[in-house]
Write a protein that holds these residues in place. Structure first.
Motif, PDB file in Angstrom:
ATOM      1  N   GLU A 184      12.179   0.948  -7.589  1.00 54.03           N
ATOM      2  CA  GLU A 184      13.112   0.870  -8.615  1.00 54.03           C
ATOM      3  C   GLU A 184      13.715  -0.340  -8.823  1.00 54.03           C
ATOM      4  N   ILE A 185      13.493  -1.440  -7.875  1.00 57.99           N
ATOM      5  CA  ILE A 185      14.223  -2.842  -7.927  1.00 57.99           C
ATOM      6  C   ILE A 185      12.942  -3.621  -8.257  1.00 57.99           C
ATOM      7  N   PHE A 186      11.695  -3.484  -7.562  1.00 57.98           N
ATOM      8  CA  PHE A 186      10.497  -4.416  -7.717  1.00 57.98           C
ATOM      9  C   PHE A 186      10.104  -4.042  -9.227  1.00 57.98           C
ATOM     10  N   LEU A 228      -1.617  -3.658   3.395  1.00 59.80           N
ATOM     11  CA  LEU A 228      -1.283  -2.297   3.845  1.00 59.80           C
ATOM     12  C   LEU A 228      -2.305  -1.847   4.787  1.00 59.80           C
ATOM     13  N   LYS A 229      -1.951  -0.800   5.705  1.00 56.51           N
ATOM     14  CA  LYS A 229      -3.459  -0.248   6.293  1.00 56.51           C
ATOM     15  C   LYS A 229      -4.142   0.581   5.330  1.00 56.51           C
ATOM     16  N   PRO A 230      -5.281   0.988   5.496  1.00 58.77           N
ATOM     17  CA  PRO A 230      -6.373   1.492   4.409  1.00 58.77           C
ATOM     18  C   PRO A 230      -5.450   2.722   3.784  1.00 58.77           C
ATOM     19  N   GLN A 231      -5.373   2.761   2.618  1.00 61.93           N
ATOM     20  CA  GLN A 231      -4.896   3.862   1.769  1.00 61.93           C
ATOM     21  C   GLN A 231      -5.664   4.281   0.663  1.00 61.93           C
ATOM     22  N   PRO A 232      -5.628   5.512   0.147  1.00 62.82           N
ATOM     23  CA  PRO A 232      -6.271   5.894  -1.008  1.00 62.82           C
ATOM     24  C   PRO A 232      -5.751   5.237  -2.213  1.00 62.82           C
ATOM     25  N   PRO A 233      -6.388   4.474  -3.161  1.00 60.76           N
ATOM     26  CA  PRO A 233      -5.623   3.831  -4.282  1.00 60.76           C
ATOM     27  C   PRO A 233      -4.502   4.634  -5.136  1.00 60.76           C
ATOM     28  N   GLU A 234      -4.899   6.135  -5.096  1.00 64.94           N
ATOM     29  CA  GLU A 234      -3.848   6.807  -5.966  1.00 64.94           C
ATOM     30  C   GLU A 234      -2.404   6.944  -5.063  1.00 64.94           C
ATOM     31  N   ARG A 235      -2.625   6.773  -3.725  1.00 67.02           N
ATOM     32  CA  ARG A 235      -1.322   6.732  -3.029  1.00 67.02           C
ATOM     33  C   ARG A 235      -0.479   5.290  -3.164  1.00 67.02           C
ATOM     34  N   VAL A 236      -1.301   4.213  -3.252  1.00 69.29           N
ATOM     35  CA  VAL A 236      -0.694   2.780  -3.509  1.00 69.29           C
ATOM     36  C   VAL A 236      -0.221   2.817  -4.926  1.00 69.29           C
ATOM     37  N   ALA A 237      -0.535   3.514  -5.790  1.00 66.22           N
ATOM     38  CA  ALA A 237      -0.108   3.371  -7.058  1.00 66.22           C
ATOM     39  C   ALA A 237       1.002   4.429  -7.174  1.00 66.22           C
ATOM     40  N   ALA A 238       1.227   5.687  -6.393  1.00 65.03           N
ATOM     41  CA  ALA A 238       2.529   6.335  -6.192  1.00 65.03           C
ATOM     42  C   ALA A 238       3.266   5.352  -5.555  1.00 65.03           C
ATOM     43  N   MET A 239       3.097   4.665  -4.719  1.00 67.25           N
ATOM     44  CA  MET A 239       4.111   3.646  -4.098  1.00 67.25           C
ATOM     45  C   MET A 239       4.748   2.767  -5.106  1.00 67.25           C
ATOM     46  N   ALA A 263      14.565  -4.175   0.567  1.00 64.55           N
ATOM     47  CA  ALA A 263      13.847  -3.483   1.753  1.00 64.55           C
ATOM     48  C   ALA A 263      13.959  -1.906   1.743  1.00 64.55           C
ATOM     49  N   GLY A 264      15.210  -1.625   1.166  1.00 67.64           N
ATOM     50  CA  GLY A 264      15.300  -0.192   0.965  1.00 67.64           C
ATOM     51  C   GLY A 264      14.336   0.336  -0.101  1.00 67.64           C
ATOM     52  N   ASP A 265      14.187  -0.476  -1.141  1.00 67.36           N
ATOM     53  CA  ASP A 265      13.310  -0.099  -2.293  1.00 67.36           C
ATOM     54  C   ASP A 265      11.892  -0.025  -1.452  1.00 67.36           C
ATOM     55  N   LEU A 266      11.438  -0.767  -0.862  1.00 67.47           N
ATOM     56  CA  LEU A 266      10.014  -0.795  -0.246  1.00 67.47           C
ATOM     57  C   LEU A 266       9.855   0.327   0.722  1.00 67.47           C
ATOM     58  N   ALA A 267      11.040   0.769   1.519  1.00 64.64           N
ATOM     59  CA  ALA A 267      11.139   1.676   2.332  1.00 64.64           C
ATOM     60  C   ALA A 267      10.754   3.336   1.729  1.00 64.64           C
ATOM     61  N   GLY A 268      11.585   3.248   0.412  1.00 67.10           N
ATOM     62  CA  GLY A 268      11.169   4.363  -0.375  1.00 67.10           C
ATOM     63  C   GLY A 268       9.792   4.270  -0.939  1.00 67.10           C
ATOM     64  N   GLY A 269       9.193   3.288  -1.210  1.00 65.86           N
ATOM     65  CA  GLY A 269       7.887   3.261  -1.890  1.00 65.86           C
ATOM     66  C   GLY A 269       7.016   3.673  -0.482  1.00 65.86           C
ATOM     67  N   PHE A 270       7.257   3.349   0.510  1.00 66.65           N
ATOM     68  CA  PHE A 270       6.433   3.710   1.776  1.00 66.65           C
ATOM     69  C   PHE A 270       6.490   5.094   1.932  1.00 66.65           C
ATOM     70  N   ALA A 271       7.858   5.580   1.940  1.00 62.90           N
ATOM     71  CA  ALA A 271       7.846   7.248   2.143  1.00 62.90           C
ATOM     72  C   ALA A 271       6.964   7.846   0.940  1.00 62.90           C
ATOM     73  N   ARG A 272       6.764   7.507  -0.285  1.00 58.69           N
ATOM     74  CA  ARG A 272       6.065   7.888  -1.090  1.00 58.69           C
ATOM     75  C   ARG A 272       4.340   7.699  -0.919  1.00 58.69           C
ATOM     76  N   LEU A 273       4.342   6.632  -0.229  1.00 57.47           N
ATOM     77  CA  LEU A 273       2.801   6.085   0.150  1.00 57.47           C
ATOM     78  C   LEU A 273       2.422   7.034   1.076  1.00 57.47           C
ATOM     79  N   ARG A 274       3.055   7.530   2.028  1.00 56.25           N
ATOM     80  CA  ARG A 274       2.922   8.406   2.805  1.00 56.25           C
ATOM     81  C   ARG A 274       2.555  10.092   2.329  1.00 56.25           C
ATOM     82  N   GLY A 275       3.242  10.301   1.168  1.00 55.71           N
ATOM     83  CA  GLY A 275       2.999  11.480   0.733  1.00 55.71           C
ATOM     84  C   GLY A 275       4.284  12.556   0.792  1.00 55.71           C
TER      85      GLY A 275
END
Length: 143
Positions: free
Chosen positions: A82-84, A66-77, A131-143
């Motif tokens: 839901e699938i992974f 991932l591009k640099p992210q705060p650890p709490e954002r990665v944890a939220a992602m 891919a849909g599951d990760l897309a949802g995780g990325f939305a969470r990553l962005r806040g």
């Protein structure tokens, strides 16, 4: 008995997992949250020519940075997926993802990526669903 039973479908399962992982890796390359994808079957991988020379397929295991992210954002992602499931394994029927610290096992070449490394093991789920599951995780990553 269980090993013999599982051997009957092993080739089909590994083929699906390899193909689904390649599609998912290609999809991840296009994501703005991803710095780079580590999958030798991708033409962008520095060792792709060696892979293409020696292999006709790939496994379902790969990683991405991932591009640099705060650890709490990665944890939220990761917690929002839901699938992974979280964990390390290879060849199972369910898809797994886990954060990794490559510095723990690297002894010759230092790890220089700035963002977090995530290891993926693709299971038997539909690749579009993953891919849909990760897309949802990325939305969470962005806040």
């Amino acid at each position: 008995y269980l090993v013999l039973r599982g051997m009957r479908t092993l080739a089909l399962r590994l083929q699906h997992q390899g193909e689904a992982a390649q599609r998912l890796a290609h999809w991840l390359e296009g994501r703005s949250e991803v710095a780079h994808v580590l999958h030798p079957a991708l033409p962008s991988h520095p060792d792709h020519a060696i892979w293409a020379r020696d292999f006709s397929g790939a496994s379902g295991v790969f990683a991405f940075v991932l591009k640099p992210q705060p650890p709490e954002r990665v944890a939220a992602m990761l917690e929002s997926l839901e699938i992974f499931a979280m964990g390390f394994s290879w060849g199972g029927y369910e898809s797994l993802i886990a954060p990794c610290d490559p510095q723990i096992v690297r002894s010759v070449i230092a790890w220089e990526a700035e963002g977090p490394l995530l290891r993926v093991s693709v299971g038997l789920e539909n690749g579009d669903d993953l891919a849909g599951d990760l897309a949802g995780g990325f939305a969470r990553l962005r806040g």
